[in-house]
Design a protein around this motif. Structure first.
Motif, PDB file in Angstrom:
ATOM      1  N   ALA A 109     -22.521  16.746 -52.370  1.00 58.83           N
ATOM      2  CA  ALA A 109     -22.436  17.783 -53.406  1.00 58.83           C
ATOM      3  C   ALA A 109     -21.117  17.708 -54.153  1.00 58.83           C
ATOM      4  N   PRO A 110     -21.153  17.962 -55.464  1.00 59.96           N
ATOM      5  CA  PRO A 110     -19.903  18.132 -56.225  1.00 59.96           C
ATOM      6  C   PRO A 110     -19.425  19.566 -56.080  1.00 59.96           C
ATOM      7  N   MET A 120     -18.035   9.920 -51.448  1.00 58.54           N
ATOM      8  CA  MET A 120     -18.756   8.701 -51.109  1.00 58.54           C
ATOM      9  C   MET A 120     -19.642   8.225 -52.252  1.00 58.54           C
ATOM     10  N   TYR A 121     -20.023   9.156 -53.109  1.00 60.02           N
ATOM     11  CA  TYR A 121     -20.946   8.850 -54.190  1.00 60.02           C
ATOM     12  C   TYR A 121     -20.344   9.262 -55.529  1.00 60.02           C
ATOM     13  N   ALA A 122     -20.668   8.509 -56.555  1.00 58.82           N
ATOM     14  CA  ALA A 122     -20.081   8.752 -57.876  1.00 58.82           C
ATOM     15  C   ALA A 122     -20.452  10.120 -58.433  1.00 58.82           C
ATOM     16  N   PHE A 123     -21.672  10.598 -58.121  1.00 59.74           N
ATOM     17  CA  PHE A 123     -22.130  11.838 -58.766  1.00 59.74           C
ATOM     18  C   PHE A 123     -21.359  13.066 -58.298  1.00 59.74           C
ATOM     19  N   THR A 162     -17.406  14.212 -60.299  1.00 59.86           N
ATOM     20  CA  THR A 162     -17.237  15.061 -61.484  1.00 59.86           C
ATOM     21  C   THR A 162     -17.539  16.497 -61.103  1.00 59.86           C
ATOM     22  N   PRO A 163     -16.530  17.348 -60.968  1.00 64.31           N
ATOM     23  CA  PRO A 163     -16.774  18.740 -60.558  1.00 64.31           C
ATOM     24  C   PRO A 163     -17.532  19.500 -61.638  1.00 64.31           C
TER      25      PRO A 163
END
Length: 328
Positions: free
Chosen positions: A183-184, A294-297, A300-301
């Motif tokens: 989660a962001p 761990m993940y690019a998504f 970006t908050p």
């Protein structure tokens, strides 16, 4: 099972099992420097969720190393059972405090007792956490894992600071989870009380991501006062919470899950060594600062930390206002 879902599961376990289970713990331990046993004499620790799992291990290890420990949990019976496993000389250093930290009122009552007693906290372990697969709404109208995993941590930490309860060079340790990697940062995804929208694993993930964000926020806010904050990830541990929340995961991984004491290791090491704070967004795992994403998504908050804090403040202020009106 659809092949796509099966492939996702295989990829997940293949990537994280070697790191987060005992396999990773024992492999990394080979490179750790030999260090003296920790000495926490003269310190007072507050450990939430101290009756079971990692919190119990933290409480016991701190007391055995000489700390005075305020052990917090809902069940007095479980707290007493946890304390009674300690040597007698360590038992006398553990003070039990029962509190329901899923409730703002319960957290406020704990704070009041601590401040009235003049307790000075040198180490705050924001350890308490839970994952609920089904929606549970508290008597105060909040989603339970949100109230427990993030709101109570914020209320307790800010309240201790506001009340002057932190000792000189106090340390705050936030116990996060690998769930945060899914989660962001997004305060709008917290406190979901609509059954049609609720997803227990996502609720847990968003709360844990918010917890990590608060760590950096408190460092920025209080570092000049000598108060230091870390966020640490325990790996995959054999705890009652994992067994009840993730039964399939438990069956698959149980033989190689870390013990609660192994899960507590990095938190204890941070308190003993107090490594320099990183300017990067990190989470401490197996005695090293690791990437917080761990993940690019998730990089970006979806909100700023200031917006998260404003949301938590509004939640607490709104309920206090309601309670004040009711009392009047």
């Amino acid at each position: 099972m659809k092949m796509r879902k099966l492939a996702k599961i295989i990829t997940f376990y293949g990537r994280f099992t070697p790191n987060y289970t005992q396999i990773g713990y024992w492999a990394r331990r080979l490179s750790w420097k030999m260090e003296p046993a920790p000495d926490f004499r003269g310190q007072t620790w507050l450990v939430t969720g101290a009756s079971l799992g990692i919190g119990r291990a933290l409480m016991q290890a701190a007391a055995e190393a000489g700390a005075e420990v305020v052990a917090v949990a809902r069940s007095r019976e479980r707290l007493e059972a946890a304390r009674n496993t300690l040597p007698q000389e360590a038992q006398v250093r553990v003070r039990l405090e029962t509190a329901d930290l899923s409730l703002q009122s319960g957290t406020a009552q704990l704070l009041e007792r601590l401040l009235v007693n003049g307790t000075k906290i040198d180490v705050l372990m924001n350890n308490l956490g839970l994952l609920l697969n089904e929606l549970v709404v508290t008597t105060e109208g909040r989603e339970t894992s949100f109230a427990t995993n993030i709101l109570s941590h914020y209320q307790l930490t800010e309240g201790l600071h506001r009340g002057g309860a932190f000792g000189a060079n106090a340390l705050i340790v936030n116990m996060t989870s690998g769930g945060m990697y899914n989660a962001p940062l997004d305060y709008r995804s917290l406190n979901v009380t609509d059954p049609a929208r609720y997803n227990g694993k996502l609720a847990y993930a968003y709360a844990k991501r918010a917890q990590a964000a608060l760590t950096g926020y408190w460092n920025t806010k209080w570092q000049a006062e000598g108060i230091c904050s870390y966020v640490t990830h325990p790996g995959w541990c054999k705890t009652p919470g994992v067994k009840s929340a993730l039964p399939v995961f438990w069956k698959i991984q149980n033989p190689i899950l870390r013990t609660p004491r192994q899960g507590a290791d990095t938190a204890l090491w941070l308190c003993a060594t107090r490594p320099s704070l990183s300017s990067e967004d990190v989470v401490w795992f197996d005695r090293k600062a690791r990437p917080a994403h761990m993940y690019a998504f998730t990089k970006t908050p979806q909100c700023t930390v200031e917006e998260l804090v404003a949301y938590l403040d509004a939640e607490l202020a709104g309920r206090e206002g309601t309670q004040a009106s009711a009392a009047g």
